[in-house]
Scaffold this motif. Structure first.
Motif, PDB file in Angstrom:
ATOM      1  N   THR A 227       0.898  -1.138   0.011  1.00 53.88           N
ATOM      2  CA  THR A 227      -0.024   0.001   0.063  1.00 53.88           C
ATOM      3  C   THR A 227       0.885   1.234  -0.128  1.00 53.88           C
ATOM      4  OG1 THR A 227      -0.044   0.321   2.097  1.00 53.88           O
ATOM      5  CG2 THR A 227      -1.685  -1.276   1.276  1.00 53.88           C
ATOM      6  N   SER A 228       0.492   2.318  -0.457  1.00 56.33           N
ATOM      7  CA  SER A 228       1.263   3.490  -0.603  1.00 56.33           C
ATOM      8  C   SER A 228       1.548   4.072   0.820  1.00 56.33           C
ATOM      9  CB  SER A 228       0.499   4.686  -1.540  1.00 56.33           C
ATOM     10  OG  SER A 228      -0.915   4.814  -1.027  1.00 56.33           O
ATOM     11  N   LYS A 257       0.112  -1.091  -8.273  1.00 52.44           N
ATOM     12  CA  LYS A 257      -1.366  -0.821  -7.943  1.00 52.44           C
ATOM     13  C   LYS A 257      -1.655  -0.864  -6.396  1.00 52.44           C
ATOM     14  CE  LYS A 257      -2.896  -3.335 -12.004  1.00 52.44           C
ATOM     15  NZ  LYS A 257      -1.579  -3.621 -12.271  1.00 52.44           N
ATOM     16  N   ASP A 258      -2.040   0.478  -6.037  1.00 53.61           N
ATOM     17  CA  ASP A 258      -2.142   0.678  -4.736  1.00 53.61           C
ATOM     18  C   ASP A 258      -3.377  -0.021  -4.074  1.00 53.61           C
ATOM     19  OD1 ASP A 258      -1.896   1.724  -2.315  1.00 53.61           O
ATOM     20  OD2 ASP A 258      -2.373   3.900  -2.869  1.00 53.61           O
ATOM     21  N   SER A 259      -3.242  -0.743  -2.940  1.00 50.17           N
ATOM     22  CA  SER A 259      -4.557  -1.411  -2.481  1.00 50.17           C
ATOM     23  C   SER A 259      -4.924  -0.496  -1.051  1.00 50.17           C
ATOM     24  CB  SER A 259      -4.557  -2.684  -2.036  1.00 50.17           C
ATOM     25  OG  SER A 259      -3.210  -2.875  -1.405  1.00 50.17           O
ATOM     26  N   ALA A 260      -4.473   1.067  -0.877  1.00 46.73           N
ATOM     27  CA  ALA A 260      -4.525   1.605   0.521  1.00 46.73           C
ATOM     28  C   ALA A 260      -5.821   1.100   0.984  1.00 46.73           C
ATOM     29  CB  ALA A 260      -4.253   2.908   0.193  1.00 46.73           C
ATOM     30  N   PRO A 263     -10.003   4.143  -0.443  1.00 47.82           N
ATOM     31  CA  PRO A 263      -9.878   3.858  -2.133  1.00 47.82           C
ATOM     32  C   PRO A 263      -9.640   5.623  -2.196  1.00 47.82           C
ATOM     33  CG  PRO A 263     -11.880   2.783  -1.138  1.00 47.82           C
ATOM     34  CD  PRO A 263     -11.168   3.174   0.037  1.00 47.82           C
ATOM     35  N   ARG A 266      -6.012   6.131  -2.724  1.00 52.72           N
ATOM     36  CA  ARG A 266      -5.041   5.452  -3.685  1.00 52.72           C
ATOM     37  C   ARG A 266      -4.122   6.172  -4.443  1.00 52.72           C
ATOM     38  NH1 ARG A 266      -8.977   0.164  -3.970  1.00 52.72           N
ATOM     39  NH2 ARG A 266      -8.951  -0.283  -1.614  1.00 52.72           N
ATOM     40  N   LYS A 267      -2.985   5.779  -4.757  1.00 54.28           N
ATOM     41  CA  LYS A 267      -1.996   6.366  -5.505  1.00 54.28           C
ATOM     42  C   LYS A 267      -1.820   5.614  -6.869  1.00 54.28           C
ATOM     43  CE  LYS A 267      -0.236   9.304  -1.792  1.00 54.28           C
ATOM     44  NZ  LYS A 267      -1.326   9.995  -1.795  1.00 54.28           N
TER      45      LYS A 267
END
Ligand code: 5AD
Ligand code: SF4
Length: 494
Positions: A227-228, A257-260, A263, A266-267
């Protein structure tokens, strides 16, 4: 766990390990995390195989030559097993060869691919416990057959390969090979970075591209991103520790692919790059490796907008011929690649471009090769890494006909390197008279020159008055006075 007497003795004298790393920056950084994990588990790192209880090789299988190195090392030190030392093979050869390593090198106790590193503490505990059990009670392994365990599954220890064990060295075999479909990245708070000024952060692991020649999707498993939030937290932590340069790593950073959790926060990769560059205290951010198919214009825009992002992009092309690019399953054409180069050339900043090229891919004709050769001048690369095609297990290209003889691959490699050298002689000259900021990397005492690195990732060695000799890790201005094919020489501006 109930500890055996021998195990507690082992603990009290201190467990030691030696780790040697082969291969790419991902491997170098994985080793920093493995070392951190081992230190946290109570091990002490030593400088030689002779001093170590546990000897680990973090291996590379990108080309055949790289793969053979570990087997040479294992053969060199085989006799040390009799003195109770344990051997482990980590990384890409471990994943690729799996349990076959035990057949080729029966003195190996641990075989673990990079997708299983999150299980390392558990594997170390098993290794120690099984080792203690097997030396304490020979009856534990009838016929001295040894014991093995696979992590990631709840298998009980099994008795194995009786013919390979001896009374003095019962076999202990642990494998971590079953995790290539994992969604987890190897995240640890115990990374033992060796350089106090610049450090790596992995943002994405594995690869889903399946280029026809490449073993990586088979050794490092499926693509998964951190995650970012987690990447930025690590960047801030590094900045707090005094790091000023960060290099973001991944087999293909552009497909990040960011899964922060949230949503809306997400970056994209370019946004993450910019955010790392804006962490207070961070002066330089680099990233590698990019895949042309996923390389977006937003990355060039980010480099233009955020001064801490370095003026350098490594964009592997592999071949200048559309026919070969197709056979390699690279998913772009020469024209699309050149479009990305044009984005960089039209940037406000002077972005240095480097690449990787493979010569002698099956079916590469002289005409195909000439197209690669003339791409070098068309792009005007600042640096090129060239490789002879090496057939790799499991890869789609393995079945291709029309192999190029090794002598011809060597000829093409040599011609390519010579051509690139001439290009660089011309392009490095352009920097004579310019003033560049460098990070000081150390000193070459024999030459009385400091070693500096520019934002473009060029080596700029320089002299400095004794009174203002700069410390490693600091940034100074240097005027370039001479150029060579691969480096510049200059004087510090005081
Ligand atoms: N043979 C030769 N070179 C290879 N590379 C990857 N796989 C192979 C192979 N089978 C090169 C590519 C890649 C770099 C890291 O190694 O150029 O970009
Ligand atoms: Fe070698 Fe590729 Fe593995 Fe890196 S990821 S160690 S280059 S095989």
């Amino acid at each position: 766990m109930k500890m055996s007497r021998r195990y507690t003795e082992f603990m009290s004298v201190g467990k030691t390990f030696y780790l040697e790393t082969f291969g790419c920056q991902m491997n170098v950084h994985d080793s920093e995390k493995v070392i951190g994990t081992l230190l946290h588990e109570g091990y002490r790192q030593v400088e030689s195989v002779e001093q170590a209880d546990l000897i680990l090789y973090n291996t590379c299988s990108i080309r055949d030559k790289a793969e053979q190195k570990v087997f040479h090392r294992l053969a060199d030190f085989k006799k040390l097993q009799a003195s109770g030392k344990k051997f482990g093979v980590l990384g890409c050869v471990a994943q690729q060869e799996g349990e076959k390593i035990f057949e080729r090198a029966p003195h190996v106790s641990l075989v673990c691919g990079s997708a299983s590193y999150t299980n390392l503490p558990q594997m170390l505990t098993q290794l120690e416990a099984l080792d203690a059990a097997s030396s304490r009670t020979p009856a534990f392994s009838p016929a001295d057959g040894g014991i093995s365990l696979t992590t990631g599954t709840a298998r009980e220890p099994e008795f194995r390969s009786p013919q390979l064990a001896t009374r003095n060295s019962p076999l202990v075999r642990i494998t971590g090979l079953d995790d290539r479909a994992t969604d987890k990245c190897f995240e640890t708070e115990y990374t033992a970075r060796t350089n106090p000024h610049r450090g790596y952060i992995t943002i994405i692991e594995g690869c889903d591209k399946f280029c026809a020649y490449c073993v990586v999707p088979f050794t490092r498993g499926k693509e998964r991103s951190r995650t970012s939030e987690s990447v930025l937290a690590e960047a801030r932590q590094m900045a707090d520790l005094g790091y000023t340069e960060i290099q973001l790593l991944g087999q293909n950073v552009n497909s990040y692919k960011d899964s922060a959790g949230n949503p809306s926060s997400r970056k994209s990769f370019a946004e993450l790059l910019a955010a790392v560059g804006e962490v207070p205290g961070i002066k330089r951010v680099r990233f590698t490796t990019s895949h042309p198919r996923d390389f977006g214009r937003d990355i060039v825009d980010a480099i233009d907008a955020v001064p801490t992002l370095c003026e350098h992009v490594h964009l592997p092309v592999q071949s200048g011929s559309n026919k070969v690019l197709g056979a390699m399953q690279r998913l772009y054409t020469r024209e699309q690649y050149l479009e990305r180069i044009a984005w960089m050339k039209s940037a406000k900043r002077d972005i240095a471009i480097t690449t990787d090229i493979i010569v002698g891919f099956p079916g590469e004709s002289e005409e195909d090769f000439m197209q690669t050769l003339n791409l070098l001048a068309e792009v005007g690369y600042d640096g090129v890494f060239t490789f002879k095609y090496s057939p790799r297990p499991n890869t789609p290209a393995l079945g291709l006909e029309d192999a190029i003889p090794d002598a011809e691959k060597s000829r093409r490699l040599e011609a390519l390197m010579q051509h690139q050298k001439e290009i660089q002689i011309g392009s490095y000259k352009k920097y004579i008279g310019t003033i560049q900021e460098v990070m000081v990397e150390g000193k070459n005492e024999a030459r009385n020159q400091f070693i500096g690195r520019t934002s473009q990732n060029k080596t700029l060695n320089f002299i400095a008055p004794e009174a203002s000799a700069p410390q490693s890790g600091t940034y100074v201005k240097v005027r370039a006075t001479q150029s060579f094919p691969n480096s510049l020489l200059g004087e510090m501006v005081v």
